[in-house]
Design a protein around this motif. Structure first.
Motif: not given
Length: 244
Positions: A52-60
């Motif tokens: 989730v952390i990595a995903f939100q870095k890409r799609y904030p």
């Protein structure tokens, strides 16, 4: 003359490719919405949260809500988009995409093994202090398959310590001593750093599939589709040394 024509054609193609990439990047940065996920407790910290952390870095702009529970999740009643689930599906209306496959291991501390006779066969385990995951049952069962694929043994025993949470089993193995069953997704650092070592590596416990599950008869949102593809791509890299 022919070379010049080819060069001009290639230059136009490169410019078009750059333009397409720019438009796609702009669109992706605009993706927003709420994504609701669910996970068993034992993998929420080691697998789902890093994803989730990595995903939100890409799609904030995508907001994410996570329900951590060991009960069966109802996608509609609980309002969940994607569920991380271990094992086979019981509902034909669901669609599953496998993230990773892994087998549980028997592990113990090096100190415990130095102070006792290490088991070589499943029946030798009965002479040891055994710790296991259990749903409030007096007896536990471990099914073994030899790595040659031919030998099979089943061990039924009364554990010295049982708990219905693998995350709670790891510290018990470290401090209480004994041999216990642990998935490689739970505290993988303990094996990596040598604080726990595998016991009887030639006898294998059950293999499980971890899948992302969603309703098959409903439209899924763009954040949901993107997270599913992202998790399928990234999850194996988080655990590159899973036991086979």
């Amino acid at each position: 003359e022919l070379g010049r024509e080819v060069y001009e054609h290639a230059a136009r193609t490169a410019q078009l490719g750059a333009a397409i990439e720019s438009v796609v990047s702009d669109r992706l940065s605009d993706i927003s919405g709420v994504l609701r996920l669910s996970s068993p407790p034992s993998i929420a910290d080691t697998l789902l949260t890093p994803l989730v952390i990595a995903f939100q870095k890409r799609y904030p702009n995508v907001r994410i809500q996570i329900l951590v529970t060991d009960r069966h999740v109802d996608h509609i009643a609980d309002g969940v988009d994607l569920v991380l689930r271990v094992g086979a599906l019981r509902d034909s209306s669901l669609v599953a995409r496998r993230l990773i496959a892994y087998r549980h291991r028997l592990v113990a501390t090096p100190d415990y093994l130095r102070g006792s006779k290490p088991p070589k066969e499943p029946r030798d385990l009965l002479g040891h202090r055994l710790l296991t995951f259990s749903q409030w049952k007096p007896e536990s069962v471990w099914n073994f398959v030899h790595r040659n694929g031919r030998g099979k043994e089943t061990l039924t025993f009364q554990p010295h310590f049982s708990i219905n949470d693998f995350a709670g089993l790891a510290p018990a193995l470290l401090t209480c001593g004994g041999i216990g069953e642990l998935p490689p997704l739970v505290r993988p650092d303990l094996v990596r750093e040598g604080k726990l070592v595998e016991v009887m590596p030639h006898w294998h416990l059950q293999t499980f599939n971890l899948s992302l599950v969603h309703l098959g008869n409903r439209h899924i949102s763009k954040p949901c589709r993107l997270f599913k593809d992202f998790a399928i791509q990234m999850a194996p890299s988080q655990f590159p040394d899973l036991p086979e």
